[in-house]
Motif scaffolding. Structure first.
Motif, mmCIF file in Angstrom:
data_model
loop_
_atom_site.group_PDB
_atom_site.id
_atom_site.type_symbol
_atom_site.label_atom_id
_atom_site.label_comp_id
_atom_site.label_asym_id
_atom_site.label_seq_id
_atom_site.Cartn_x
_atom_site.Cartn_y
_atom_site.Cartn_z
ATOM 1 N N ALA A 123 0.850 -1.223 0.154
ATOM 2 C CA ALA A 123 0.046 -0.006 0.045
ATOM 3 C C ALA A 123 0.787 1.378 -0.009
ATOM 4 C CB ALA A 123 -0.909 -0.022 1.137
ATOM 5 N N VAL A 124 0.350 2.331 -0.710
ATOM 6 C CA VAL A 124 1.104 3.580 -0.783
ATOM 7 C C VAL A 124 0.749 4.514 0.517
ATOM 8 C CG1 VAL A 124 1.578 5.536 -2.125
ATOM 9 C CG2 VAL A 124 1.006 3.143 -3.300
ATOM 10 N N HIS A 125 1.832 4.779 1.204
ATOM 11 C CA HIS A 125 1.603 5.587 2.444
ATOM 12 C C HIS A 125 1.918 7.182 2.070
ATOM 13 C CE1 HIS A 125 5.986 6.357 3.597
ATOM 14 N NE2 HIS A 125 6.053 4.945 3.437
ATOM 15 N N SER A 126 0.872 7.803 2.635
ATOM 16 C CA SER A 126 0.975 9.533 2.577
ATOM 17 C C SER A 126 0.775 9.818 4.044
ATOM 18 C CB SER A 126 -0.230 9.722 1.762
ATOM 19 O OG SER A 126 -0.222 11.144 1.747
ATOM 20 N N ILE A 127 2.063 10.236 4.486
ATOM 21 C CA ILE A 127 2.222 10.719 5.752
ATOM 22 C C ILE A 127 1.744 12.434 5.697
ATOM 23 C CG2 ILE A 127 3.559 11.134 7.761
ATOM 24 C CD1 ILE A 127 5.176 8.639 6.913
ATOM 25 N N VAL A 128 1.171 12.543 6.688
ATOM 26 C CA VAL A 128 0.699 14.041 6.822
ATOM 27 C C VAL A 128 1.163 14.703 7.956
ATOM 28 C CG1 VAL A 128 -1.155 15.834 6.397
ATOM 29 C CG2 VAL A 128 -1.274 13.787 5.321
ATOM 30 N N PHE A 129 1.957 15.694 7.841
ATOM 31 C CA PHE A 129 2.575 16.213 9.126
ATOM 32 C C PHE A 129 1.472 16.712 10.026
ATOM 33 C CE2 PHE A 129 3.731 20.678 10.883
ATOM 34 C CZ PHE A 129 4.586 19.829 11.854
ATOM 35 N N ASP B 39 7.091 0.303 -8.786
ATOM 36 C CA ASP B 39 5.948 0.617 -7.981
ATOM 37 C C ASP B 39 6.004 1.650 -6.971
ATOM 38 O OD1 ASP B 39 4.380 -1.296 -9.173
ATOM 39 O OD2 ASP B 39 4.845 -2.971 -7.762
ATOM 40 N N PRO B 40 5.216 2.446 -6.875
ATOM 41 C CA PRO B 40 5.126 3.580 -5.755
ATOM 42 C C PRO B 40 5.180 3.013 -4.476
ATOM 43 C CG PRO B 40 2.863 3.702 -6.696
ATOM 44 C CD PRO B 40 3.533 2.722 -7.506
ATOM 45 N N LEU B 41 6.219 3.647 -3.575
ATOM 46 C CA LEU B 41 6.459 3.290 -2.117
ATOM 47 C C LEU B 41 5.468 4.360 -1.250
ATOM 48 C CD1 LEU B 41 7.801 1.935 0.103
ATOM 49 C CD2 LEU B 41 9.690 3.445 -0.234
ATOM 50 N N PHE B 42 5.654 5.545 -1.555
ATOM 51 C CA PHE B 42 4.878 6.491 -0.837
ATOM 52 C C PHE B 42 4.559 7.737 -1.596
ATOM 53 C CE2 PHE B 42 9.246 7.515 0.430
ATOM 54 C CZ PHE B 42 9.378 8.854 0.326
ATOM 55 N N ILE B 43 3.590 8.628 -1.166
ATOM 56 C CA ILE B 43 3.520 9.969 -1.711
ATOM 57 C C ILE B 43 3.746 10.726 -0.470
ATOM 58 C CG2 ILE B 43 1.629 11.424 -2.639
ATOM 59 C CD1 ILE B 43 0.108 9.013 -3.338
ATOM 60 N N LEU B 44 4.171 11.976 -0.765
ATOM 61 C CA LEU B 44 4.509 12.884 0.173
ATOM 62 C C LEU B 44 4.418 14.284 -0.503
ATOM 63 C CD1 LEU B 44 5.554 13.772 3.022
ATOM 64 C CD2 LEU B 44 7.585 13.998 2.264
ATOM 65 N N TYR B 45 3.306 15.215 0.069
ATOM 66 C CA TYR B 45 3.005 16.353 -0.472
ATOM 67 C C TYR B 45 3.871 17.697 0.088
ATOM 68 C CZ TYR B 45 -1.172 14.097 -2.013
ATOM 69 O OH TYR B 45 -1.877 13.431 -2.773
ATOM 70 N N THR B 46 4.319 18.357 -1.055
ATOM 71 C CA THR B 46 5.239 19.389 -0.824
ATOM 72 C C THR B 46 4.702 20.520 -1.691
ATOM 73 O OG1 THR B 46 7.419 20.033 -0.611
ATOM 74 C CG2 THR B 46 6.939 18.922 -2.414
ATOM 75 N N SER B 47 5.063 21.727 -1.198
ATOM 76 C CA SER B 47 4.721 23.131 -1.575
ATOM 77 C C SER B 47 5.308 23.617 -2.813
ATOM 78 C CB SER B 47 4.766 24.129 -0.744
ATOM 79 O OG SER B 47 3.799 23.796 0.533
ATOM 80 N N GLN C 160 4.423 14.219 -4.217
ATOM 81 C CA GLN C 160 5.578 13.578 -4.957
ATOM 82 C C GLN C 160 5.607 12.131 -4.793
ATOM 83 O OE1 GLN C 160 7.449 15.380 -6.760
ATOM 84 N NE2 GLN C 160 6.949 17.387 -6.043
ATOM 85 N N VAL C 161 5.918 11.329 -5.782
ATOM 86 C CA VAL C 161 5.607 9.918 -5.730
ATOM 87 C C VAL C 161 7.025 9.200 -5.892
ATOM 88 C CG1 VAL C 161 4.868 8.134 -7.046
ATOM 89 C CG2 VAL C 161 3.480 10.172 -7.129
ATOM 90 N N HIS C 162 7.466 8.605 -4.624
ATOM 91 C CA HIS C 162 8.571 7.762 -4.626
ATOM 92 C C HIS C 162 8.476 6.438 -4.835
ATOM 93 C CE1 HIS C 162 11.639 11.038 -3.933
ATOM 94 N NE2 HIS C 162 10.753 11.721 -3.258
ATOM 95 N N THR C 163 9.386 5.650 -5.429
ATOM 96 C CA THR C 163 9.392 4.420 -5.838
ATOM 97 C C THR C 163 10.149 3.466 -4.881
ATOM 98 O OG1 THR C 163 11.010 4.507 -7.593
ATOM 99 C CG2 THR C 163 8.764 4.808 -8.204
ATOM 100 N N CYS C 164 9.739 2.162 -4.945
ATOM 101 C CA CYS C 164 10.327 1.065 -4.081
ATOM 102 C C CYS C 164 11.716 0.737 -4.171
ATOM 103 C CB CYS C 164 9.697 -0.137 -4.144
ATOM 104 S SG CYS C 164 7.761 0.021 -3.454
ATOM 105 N N GLY C 165 12.027 0.664 -5.473
ATOM 106 C CA GLY C 165 13.348 0.164 -5.779
ATOM 107 C C GLY C 165 14.474 1.394 -5.727
ATOM 108 N N GLY C 166 14.399 2.538 -6.645
ATOM 109 C CA GLY C 166 15.285 3.553 -6.603
ATOM 110 C C GLY C 166 15.535 4.176 -5.310
ATOM 111 N N GLY D 124 6.716 13.806 8.923
ATOM 112 C CA GLY D 124 5.888 14.379 8.078
ATOM 113 C C GLY D 124 6.567 15.100 6.875
ATOM 114 N N TRP D 125 7.977 15.093 7.181
ATOM 115 C CA TRP D 125 8.496 15.882 6.207
ATOM 116 C C TRP D 125 9.483 14.811 5.377
ATOM 117 C CZ3 TRP D 125 5.955 19.915 5.717
ATOM 118 C CH2 TRP D 125 5.524 20.507 6.963
ATOM 119 N N ILE D 126 10.113 15.097 4.434
ATOM 120 C CA ILE D 126 11.100 13.999 3.846
ATOM 121 C C ILE D 126 12.372 13.593 4.461
ATOM 122 C CG2 ILE D 126 12.273 15.752 2.444
ATOM 123 C CD1 ILE D 126 11.085 12.389 1.073
ATOM 124 N N THR D 127 12.727 14.660 5.404
ATOM 125 C CA THR D 127 13.608 14.215 6.105
ATOM 126 C C THR D 127 13.491 12.901 6.975
ATOM 127 O OG1 THR D 127 14.644 16.534 5.938
ATOM 128 C CG2 THR D 127 15.698 15.048 7.719
#
Ligand code: WTA
Length: 632
Positions: A143-149, A241-249, A258-264, A292-295
């Motif tokens: 499942a694709v997680h989308s963590i919201v701060f 395949d997408p690993l997660f989505i993280l929203y950014t301004s 932003q979509v990040h993938t499993c392998g790369g 909640g942030w990319i870091t």
């Protein structure tokens, strides 16, 4: 063996090699992971077409690399140390074996609630191990997680859930951050009124306060995991395949998923963590960011676990119960690697030095900085007072879009220079371009920062909006990835990031779009039009200055400012509240109706001696009026 660069000479050799043979370089890195099936094509696509892919055909699950792979070797090693908001509250450590079990249990729970590979799950939680477990369990079942701060408002949460049609929300009853209590479940309930896609809510207990309950939708975390099996066969994922989505301004419109993938992403976060921080077997690593942030994603969750490191999850804030909190935690756990933001440093520098001196910080080996430019004064204080002049500072430049660190010293390897992110990591090819997109060669130059060659950790898209992805990153300078940052390359070839060149603000290391804040302020019935600019702020790095035109003027500006604050907090988050507002009769607009922000930036910074060419303004007299006006 994993690549571990440990001298500057080696860095230079490896860097050269990585540019000459990038595919071989990344193949070597990727080869160190556990793949269910090896990839077929190392790299395909281009910036020109905005269709970059890595390790296509490869099959894997990132959690097998974060957890299962370690069980036989370091199963009993501490994966996470949890330090709660208040130092006297319950703290705990979690070994790799326990974390594996917890993740498996929760993965089984998610599946039993009908979550399948590819479904989106929103996570809106306190900084506790359960947040990490929730995210890893999503990854385990595909499942694709989308963590919201957890500082975002109900409306911001709702927008993010709607954008990706999340099927489930995982939250807490509430959280405590310093003295503050945030009623996460209440906020979630409000958000979910507008989110029909969410069928299930899992609530993890944290504050034990009364909350409303929706029968049939809401379930308690602790009851669900009680009988869930502790084994779970990870779902096989494609590298792309997408690993997660993280929203950014961004500079325009709503936040981008932003979509990040499993392998790369796996290969890149692991590689960068290992080489930048140089964490060894017995070390204790601590990144103070929020998940909640990319870091938090790359350097609390995935990077450290992929490398089998022990790291701290911190629920609190740097100044609660007092300004010695971070140093107290460093002493308590013998932290060796400490990674924080320049804003935190600048805030703590202002406090009595006794807050530092009270604690034994001799365990520290490496200090890190992230999220915004670090000014020289803060760099020196960090270096001298926290690192006792002994610890290299890794000033790490990167972005949500890059997935991991791009330009940074390698700890103890790269000679550092205050304020400089120094040199690119092997595999990363930065360049500076001028306004016409022409590459600027040589040293002692300045321009816009672009990247010339794809890397595995880069964003693969903006969720649901391929056009916007291409337009934002690959259109301005065809053939390059455009970062949105300005940059100087000094005589030694060292990079110094000078800040955003677009309409994105960086306030206390939080990324905010001016358009987002303007839209929020425009909702006030009195406001006709708002224009937001950033200005230098001694703690936050950048402060938010709002200029606005109002119907019939405003008689009580202080009260009005409070109304604007409440509105922005409600629509976006308290982090987006303007530090200063000024009500003006007119905004400086060109004949074509565009706001000339340069002028507002000068006024906000108090630099009004030379306002440059204002002849293209529709009404140049507004400039004097704005300069003479008063800010609140
Ligand atoms: C800024 C945070 C100077 C930059 C990881 C970038 C930095 C934006 C640094 C991305 C640094 C990040 N020095 N500026 N070491 N690190 N930035 O997406 O403007 O929240 O474009 O990712 O932060 O912010 P984001």
């Amino acid at each position: 063996m994993w690549l571990n660069i440990d001298s500057f000479e080696e860095y230079k050799d490896v860097y050269k090699e990585s540019v000459e043979n990038p595919e071989e370089f990344w193949e070597h890195e990727a080869g160190t992971f556990y793949w269910r099936k090896r990839w077929e094509e190392t790299h395909s696509g281009s910036f020109k077409n905005g269709d970059v892919k890595w390790f296509e055909g490869g099959k894997l699950n990132i959690t097998e690399n974060c957890l299962d792979r370690h069980l036989n070797t370091i199963g009993n090693k501490t994966a996470f140390i949890f330090e709660p908001n208040h130092p006297d509250s319950f703290r705990r450590t979690i070994t790799y074996r326990q974390l594996h079990e917890d993740v498996c249990r929760f993965a089984n729970v998610l599946e039993s609630k009908g979550i399948e590979k590819g479904d989106r799950v929103a996570i809106y939680m306190a900084m506790t191990p359960e947040l990490m477990i929730a995210a890893l369990a999503c990854a385990r079942i595909g499942a694709v997680h989308s963590i919201v701060f957890a500082g975002f408002s109900a409306q911001s949460l709702a927008e993010r859930i709607q954008d990706c049609d999340a099927k489930m929300l995982i939250t807490n009853d509430g959280l405590r951050r310093g003295e503050k209590h945030v009623p996460l479940k209440d906020i979630s309930d409000e958000a979910l009124e507008d989110c029909p896609s969410v069928k299930k809510v899992i609530v993890c207990q944290r504050t034990n306060r009364d909350i409303d309950w929706v029968e049939g939708r809401d379930e308690w975390w602790h009851l669900l995991i009680r009988n869930a099996p502790k084994e779970h066969e990870a779902v096989e994922m494609d590298a792309e395949d997408p690993l997660f989505i993280l929203y950014t301004s961004g500079s325009t419109g709503k936040p981008k998923g932003q979509v990040h993938t499993c392998g790369g992403y796996m290969v890149y976060t692991s590689y960068t963590f290992r080489n930048v921080f140089q964490v060894e077997e017995e070390d204790v690593y601590w990144c103070t960011a929020d998940a909640g942030w990319i870091t938090g994603h790359s350097y609390i969750l995935y990077g450290p676990l992929l490398n089998g490191a022990s790291s701290i999850i911190f629920e609190g804030t740097p100044t609660y119960p007092d300004a010695g909190r971070l140093w107290e935690v460093c002493e308590k756990y013998g932290v060796t690697h400490f990674y924080t933001s320049p804003t935190a440093i600048r805030a703590l520098m202002k406090e009595d030095i006794e807050y530092v001196n009270k604690y034994d910080l001799s365990s520290l080996k490496v200090l890190g900085s992230v999220g915004e430019p670090i000014n020289e004064e803060a760099w020196h204080w960090y270096h001298d007072k926290i690192g006792n002049g002994q610890c290299p500072i890794v000033d790490t430049w990167w972005q949500t879009e890059t997935g991991g660190i791009m330009i940074s010293p390698l700890a103890g390897v790269t000679p550092t220079k205050p304020g400089f992110a120094t040199l690119p990591l092997p595999g990363i090819q930065p360049a500076l371009v001028d306004k016409n997109g022409k590459e600027i060669d040589g040293n002692g130059v300045q321009g816009n920062l672009v990247i010339k060659y794809p890397w595995p950790g880069m964003t693969r898209g903006i969720w649901g909006n391929e056009e916007r992805y291409k337009e934002t990153y690959f259109a301005d300078y065809p053939g390059y990835y455009f970062t949105g940052d300005g940059c100087r390359r000094d005589e030694d070839g060292y990079y110094r990031i000078t800040g955003r060149v677009d309409d994105v603000l960086n306030v206390s290391g939080h990324r905010l779009g001016t358009a987002e804040i303007e839209n929020a302020i425009d909702e006030h019935p009195k406001v006709i039009e708002a224009a937001i600019v950033g200005y230098p702020h001694d703690v936050k790095g950048e402060g938010i200055f709002a200029f606005m035109t109002c119907d019939n003027g405003v008689s009580e500006p202080e009260d009005f400012k409070k109304e604007i604050h409440d509105l922005v907090s409600k629509i976006i988050s308290p982090i987006a509240k303007p530090d200063k507002i000024q009500i003006v009769d007119g905004l400086p607009k060109t004949r074509s109706g565009k706001i000339m922000r340069r002028i507002l930036r000068n006024v906000a910074a108090g630099e009004t001696d030379d306002m440059g060419d204002t002849s293209t303004l529709l009404d140049p007299s507004v400039v004097d009026e704005i300069i003479a006006g008063k800010a609140y």
